[in-house]
Scaffold this motif. Structure first.
Motif, mmCIF file in Angstrom:
data_model
loop_
_atom_site.group_PDB
_atom_site.id
_atom_site.type_symbol
_atom_site.label_atom_id
_atom_site.label_comp_id
_atom_site.label_asym_id
_atom_site.label_seq_id
_atom_site.Cartn_x
_atom_site.Cartn_y
_atom_site.Cartn_z
ATOM 1 N N SER A 197 9.785 -33.241 -60.808
ATOM 2 C CA SER A 197 10.074 -32.355 -59.672
ATOM 3 C C SER A 197 11.191 -31.366 -60.031
ATOM 4 C CB SER A 197 10.479 -33.189 -58.464
ATOM 5 O OG SER A 197 11.570 -34.014 -58.854
ATOM 6 N N SER A 198 11.108 -30.785 -61.199
ATOM 7 C CA SER A 198 12.126 -29.833 -61.672
ATOM 8 C C SER A 198 12.241 -28.629 -60.737
ATOM 9 C CB SER A 198 11.746 -29.357 -63.070
ATOM 10 O OG SER A 198 12.413 -28.171 -63.375
ATOM 11 N N LYS A 199 13.474 -28.135 -60.593
ATOM 12 C CA LYS A 199 13.717 -26.960 -59.741
ATOM 13 C C LYS A 199 12.985 -25.732 -60.277
ATOM 14 C CE LYS A 199 18.199 -28.060 -57.784
ATOM 15 N NZ LYS A 199 19.604 -28.045 -58.102
ATOM 16 N N MET A 200 12.713 -25.750 -61.586
ATOM 17 C CA MET A 200 12.074 -24.600 -62.216
ATOM 18 C C MET A 200 10.724 -24.280 -61.565
ATOM 19 S SD MET A 200 11.844 -24.006 -66.270
ATOM 20 C CE MET A 200 10.509 -25.125 -66.539
ATOM 21 N N PHE A 201 10.075 -25.320 -61.023
ATOM 22 C CA PHE A 201 8.741 -25.096 -60.463
ATOM 23 C C PHE A 201 8.765 -24.912 -58.940
ATOM 24 C CE2 PHE A 201 7.927 -26.556 -64.665
ATOM 25 C CZ PHE A 201 6.809 -25.823 -65.051
ATOM 26 N N GLU A 202 10.000 -24.890 -58.364
ATOM 27 C CA GLU A 202 10.094 -24.582 -56.942
ATOM 28 C C GLU A 202 9.721 -23.112 -56.777
ATOM 29 O OE1 GLU A 202 14.051 -25.524 -55.609
ATOM 30 O OE2 GLU A 202 13.702 -27.689 -55.807
ATOM 31 N N GLY A 203 8.852 -22.817 -55.832
ATOM 32 C CA GLY A 203 8.424 -21.429 -55.620
ATOM 33 C C GLY A 203 7.494 -20.921 -56.706
ATOM 34 N N ALA A 204 6.885 -21.856 -57.432
ATOM 35 C CA ALA A 204 5.953 -21.455 -58.502
ATOM 36 C C ALA A 204 4.773 -20.696 -57.912
ATOM 37 C CB ALA A 204 5.450 -22.703 -59.236
ATOM 38 N N SER A 205 4.208 -19.820 -58.716
ATOM 39 C CA SER A 205 3.037 -19.051 -58.290
ATOM 40 C C SER A 205 1.810 -19.972 -58.202
ATOM 41 C CB SER A 205 2.795 -17.936 -59.300
ATOM 42 O OG SER A 205 1.758 -17.114 -58.865
ATOM 43 N N SER A 206 0.751 -19.511 -57.537
ATOM 44 C CA SER A 206 -0.453 -20.346 -57.446
ATOM 45 C C SER A 206 -1.383 -20.049 -58.628
ATOM 46 C CB SER A 206 -1.194 -20.087 -56.133
ATOM 47 O OG SER A 206 -1.860 -18.853 -56.208
ATOM 48 N N ALA A 207 -2.183 -21.066 -58.953
ATOM 49 C CA ALA A 207 -3.154 -20.903 -60.047
ATOM 50 C C ALA A 207 -4.181 -19.822 -59.691
ATOM 51 C CB ALA A 207 -3.852 -22.232 -60.317
ATOM 52 N N VAL A 208 -4.531 -19.743 -58.412
ATOM 53 C CA VAL A 208 -5.524 -18.750 -57.969
ATOM 54 C C VAL A 208 -5.020 -17.336 -58.246
ATOM 55 C CG1 VAL A 208 -6.807 -17.850 -55.975
ATOM 56 C CG2 VAL A 208 -6.337 -20.287 -56.136
ATOM 57 N N LYS A 209 -3.800 -17.042 -57.764
ATOM 58 C CA LYS A 209 -3.242 -15.687 -57.941
ATOM 59 C C LYS A 209 -3.071 -15.351 -59.410
ATOM 60 C CE LYS A 209 -0.557 -14.662 -53.829
ATOM 61 N NZ LYS A 209 0.743 -14.838 -53.230
ATOM 62 N N THR A 210 -2.599 -16.337 -60.176
ATOM 63 C CA THR A 210 -2.355 -16.106 -61.609
ATOM 64 C C THR A 210 -3.663 -15.784 -62.324
ATOM 65 O OG1 THR A 210 -0.529 -17.672 -61.462
ATOM 66 C CG2 THR A 210 -1.308 -17.133 -63.674
ATOM 67 N N ALA A 211 -4.680 -16.572 -62.011
ATOM 68 C CA ALA A 211 -5.983 -16.344 -62.652
ATOM 69 C C ALA A 211 -6.562 -14.985 -62.240
ATOM 70 C CB ALA A 211 -6.944 -17.473 -62.291
ATOM 71 N N GLN A 212 -6.387 -14.614 -60.976
ATOM 72 C CA GLN A 212 -6.905 -13.313 -60.505
ATOM 73 C C GLN A 212 -6.256 -12.169 -61.280
ATOM 74 O OE1 GLN A 212 -5.968 -13.613 -56.344
ATOM 75 N NE2 GLN A 212 -8.036 -14.289 -55.774
ATOM 76 N N LYS A 213 -4.927 -12.279 -61.453
ATOM 77 C CA LYS A 213 -4.213 -11.201 -62.183
ATOM 78 C C LYS A 213 -4.689 -11.136 -63.632
ATOM 79 C CE LYS A 213 -0.531 -10.157 -59.254
ATOM 80 N NZ LYS A 213 0.640 -10.931 -58.904
#
Ligand SMILES: NC(=O)c1ccc[n+]([C@@H]2O[C@H](COP(=O)([O-])OP(=O)(O)OC[C@H]3O[C@@H](n4cnc5c(N)ncnc54)[C@H](OP(=O)(O)O)[C@@H]3O)[C@@H](O)[C@H]2O)c1
Length: 257
Positions: A197-213
């Motif tokens: 549960s690292s803070k680095m992944f708080e507010g991480a982008s979604s896989a859907v949006k990333t794949a779309q881009k």
């Protein structure tokens, strides 16, 4: 005309979303990963929803010779790969000298060697046909020093550099190569890499949006796609002016948060 996409790492995260996007456009698919039951579930979903042809291939791409086996299986079946998504990859947290080197070697075999081999094999066929697209899932890590996730950052630096050079060589051939460079994305990646549960992944982008881009950038033939604006700004406008030591300290803190 229908394009067939081969996607490595299609059983979860960004790769699974690439598959959904491609199928939604009517494209056929070859899905590759180790977890065959997840690939079969995705296959059923895509066939039912989009009526496309989907093949699944179970393959551990970190094993020496596996990329050649994959290529042979695809070509012997007469399947043509129009789009290659070199997406399978994993990371690993920890100080380099304290990590199990076998794990890092496996990471290099998958993140670098499999990508290199598949691009070489399928890229040659694409060039001969004068048509094709390759998307390599890199990372913002590819632009940065990576204390406490050192080997992973180095593998992604390889992918960024390899993509930039190859894109130049492929000019005028009808084949494009794109490196998708996301920041943290909410997938199984963090768990596999030991971040919990690292803070680095708080507010991480979604896989859907990333794949779309990434998919859009690949369609447009872009060479580098940093999928989030804030990271593009950081890497292009800020990092070049920061001393290397300071950048490394910031990254080290992030990895340990
Ligand atoms: N999530 C992030 O924060 C982030 C950020 C930047 C870049 N990336 C990159 O994005 C890509 C996709 O990762 P993700 O975030 O979607 O993580 P993920 O959900 O863990 O997906 C990784 C995929 O790679 C496959 N894979 C792992 N080891 C494999 C092996 N030995 N042989 C074949 N397939 C293998 C996994 O399938 P099986 O386990 O079924 O084999 C899975 O489908 C990776 O290259 C990663 O480095 C991720």
């Amino acid at each position: 005309m229908k394009n067939t996409a081969l996607i490595t790492g299609a059983s979860s995260g960004i790769g699974k979303e690439f598959a959904r996007i491609h199928a939604s456009k009517g494209g056929d698919l070859i899905l590759v990963a180790r977890r065959i039951e997840l690939l079969n579930r995705l296959k059923e979903e895509l066939i039912e929803k989009y009526k496309v042809a989907v093949q699944v291939i179970q393959k551990d791409l970190s094993v020496v010779g596996s990329s050649q086996e994959l290529y042979d299986e695809v070509t012997q079946n007469g399947w043509q790969v129009d789009y290659l998504f070199n997406n399978a990859g994993f990371g690993g947290k920890g100080a380099f000298l304290e990590r199990n080197l076998d794990n890092d070697v496996e990471m290099v075999r998958l993140n670098v060697m499999a990508l290199l081999k598949l691009t070489h094999l399928f890229g040659k066929d694409m060039k001969a046909r004068g048509k094709g697209k390759i998307l390599q899932t890199a990372s913002t890590a590819g632009f940065l020093p990576g204390p406490y996730q050192n080997t992973y950052f180095a593998t992604k630096a390889f992918v960024v550099s390899h993509t930039k050079g190859l894109a130049h060589e492929l000019k005028g051939t009808g084949v494009s190569v794109t490196a998708l460079c996301p920041g943290p994305v909410a997938t199984e990646f963090a768990k596999v890499a030991g971040f919990g549960s690292s803070k680095m992944f708080e507010g991480a982008s979604s896989a859907v949006k990333t794949a779309q881009k990434g998919y859009r950038a690949m369609e447009q033939g872009k060479v580098i796609c940093i999928s989030e604006f804030k990271f593009a700004l950081l890497i292009k406008a800020l990092m070049p002016f920061l001393p290397q030591k300071m950048t490394a300290s910031i990254i080290a803190k992030m990895q340990q948060s």
